[in-house]
Write a protein that holds these residues in place. Structure first.
Motif, PDB file in Angstrom:
ATOM      1  N   SER A 271       5.421  20.195 -21.292  1.00 43.71           N
ATOM      2  CA  SER A 271       5.757  19.840 -19.904  1.00 43.71           C
ATOM      3  C   SER A 271       7.270  19.879 -19.685  1.00 43.71           C
TER       4      SER A 271
ATOM      5  N   ASP B 112       7.497   4.377 -10.074  1.00 46.69           N
ATOM      6  CA  ASP B 112       7.289   5.686 -10.689  1.00 46.69           C
ATOM      7  C   ASP B 112       5.832   5.733 -11.133  1.00 46.69           C
ATOM      8  N   SER B 113       5.007   6.246 -10.232  1.00 48.98           N
ATOM      9  CA  SER B 113       3.562   6.217 -10.454  1.00 48.98           C
ATOM     10  C   SER B 113       3.149   7.007 -11.688  1.00 48.98           C
ATOM     11  N   ASP B 114       3.983   7.978 -12.087  1.00 50.94           N
ATOM     12  CA  ASP B 114       3.675   8.767 -13.273  1.00 50.94           C
ATOM     13  C   ASP B 114       3.893   7.984 -14.569  1.00 50.94           C
TER      14      ASP B 114
ATOM     15  N   PRO C  16      -2.874   3.668 -12.644  1.00 53.89           N
ATOM     16  CA  PRO C  16      -2.797   4.398 -11.381  1.00 53.89           C
ATOM     17  C   PRO C  16      -2.931   3.472 -10.181  1.00 53.89           C
TER      18      PRO C  16
ATOM     19  N   GLY D 152       6.858  10.736  -8.986  1.00 57.46           N
ATOM     20  CA  GLY D 152       5.846  11.221  -9.913  1.00 57.46           C
ATOM     21  C   GLY D 152       4.704  11.946  -9.244  1.00 57.46           C
TER      22      GLY D 152
ATOM     23  N   GLU E 217      -1.886  14.540  -3.430  1.00 56.44           N
ATOM     24  CA  GLU E 217      -1.313  13.206  -3.632  1.00 56.44           C
ATOM     25  C   GLU E 217      -0.104  12.977  -2.723  1.00 56.44           C
TER      26      GLU E 217
ATOM     27  N   ASN F 123       7.497  15.326 -13.071  1.00 57.76           N
ATOM     28  CA  ASN F 123       6.524  15.126 -14.154  1.00 57.76           C
ATOM     29  C   ASN F 123       7.073  14.145 -15.198  1.00 57.76           C
ATOM     30  N   HIS F 124       7.967  13.257 -14.745  1.00 56.21           N
ATOM     31  CA  HIS F 124       8.554  12.207 -15.583  1.00 56.21           C
ATOM     32  C   HIS F 124       9.303  12.797 -16.777  1.00 56.21           C
TER      33      HIS F 124
ATOM     34  N   THR G 238       1.580  19.818 -18.073  1.00 51.60           N
ATOM     35  CA  THR G 238       1.614  19.730 -16.613  1.00 51.60           C
ATOM     36  C   THR G 238       2.341  20.947 -16.031  1.00 51.60           C
TER      37      THR G 238
END
Length: 338
Positions: free
Chosen positions: A44, A174-176, A192, A213, A219, A235-236, A244
């Motif tokens: 990634s 940071d949802s990721d 999540p 993220g 989304e 992608n963090h 990813t």
């Protein structure tokens, strides 16, 4: 200090954690999480770098662009150029510990302020890291943004209130980080978020709310539905999920879907000013800078962070002149070839 001295210092001080490779492509540090690398085989991280490299700019020198506009406005603040410091924590287990989290937070928040832009502070399993970031924001008279890990909503709201009291100009998650290894090591529950969760968080504060993220149009649309002010396509740093897509692969479609509704920022392998120009041409309003800021702090502390940011700014300025781009707020898609 100059950028060469800063990088030489950082190389010596980060041995075993960052090799300061000639090209920061995620190869040497693959699998080093905790550390500076990408998770698993590092694909990634490597893809984010390689796909951005595959985008080329078109040089144009027959035009009237002699003094391009670099300033932009985000969250009611004028920035000297469209770049924000990414939220990063864990100096000991990620960076080698030459600076501690308290020192790092001060370096990035105050160094960003010196460069007339803004830093985001991060969150991790050690509660002191968030506390250090909040203290740095207080020292900067509120010129900072608090990004919180996707904990239970009540825990996030608790931290939002702390950021509000510090005078932060925006907050977010940071949802990721939902499956982040470093959080698991500290026994901190993250996961999540549903649209309803996001709506509760957005409504819990009067500050602009950010979700970092996002890697898909669907989304991004959900964030818009929830009333989110800003998303960060990311992608963090390739540090949470292998294989990813790269942020630059999905950014344009996301901007087309929601760019007229909310702010769309992006991060991923920004290593020089021309990378900022590429992301602007894909539709981003601004970028986040991560690893080079770490080098700035470790190699030159607060001054080092300022020098890194000003170096990127100067490179962006030159890139705009040589592509005929007059204004960072309106960069033509025709500036690049994918």
């Amino acid at each position: 200090m100059d950028i060469k001295e800063i990088k030489e210092n950082a190389r010596e001080r980060m041995k075993g954690f960052c090799n300061m490779c000639r090209e920061c492509d995620g190869v040497w540090c693959a699998g080093k999480v905790p550390g500076m690398g990408g998770t698993g085989t590092g694909e990634s991280f490597k893809r984010a770098h390689n796909k951005l490299k595959d985008i080329k700019v078109i040089m144009r020198t027959i035009h009237n662009v002699k003094d391009p506009i670099l300033k932009t406005t985000l969250w009611g603040k004028e920035l000297s150029f469209p770049a924000v410091v990414a939220p990063i924590t864990g100096t000991v287990f990620n960076m080698g510990g030459y600076v501690n989290d308290n020192e790092y937070s001060d370096d990035v928040v105050l160094g960003a302020l010196d460069a007339n832009t803004i830093a985001m502070i991060g969150d991790t399993g050690d509660p002191k890291c968030f506390e250090h970031g909040i203290n740095a924001i207080k020292k900067a008279n509120g010129n900072g943004i608090a990004i919180i890990k996707p904990r239970e909503n009540d825990e996030i709201i608790k931290r939002i209130k702390i950021a509000e009291e510090a005078g932060a100009i925006a907050v977010g998650i940071d949802s990721d980080g939902a499956g982040l290894v470093t959080m698991k090591l500290f026994g901190q529950p993250v996961g999540p978020k549903s649209v309803e969760d996001l709506k509760i968080l957005v409504q819990s504060t009067k500050l602009p709310f950010i979700v970092k993220g996002i890697l898909s149009v669907d989304e991004a649309l959900l964030c818009a539905e929830a009333g989110v002010d800003t998303i960060i396509v990311s992608n963090h740093g390739g540090r949470v999920l292998n294989e990813t897509l790269a942020p630059c692969e999905v950014l344009e479609d996301i901007v087309k879907a929601i760019g007229d509704k909310i702010n769309v920022l992006v991060d991923g392998s920004v290593r020089e000013g021309v990378d900022i120009l590429k992301y602007l041409a894909l539709g981003a309003k601004a970028v986040l800078i991560g690893r080079p800021i770490i080098w700035g702090s470790i190699g030159g502390r607060q001054e080092g962070v300022k020098v890194v940011l000003e170096t990127f700014k100067n490179q962006l300025y030159q890139s705009m002149i040589l592509t005929g781009s007059n204004d960072v707020n309106n960069v033509s898609p025709k500036t690049i070839i994918k």
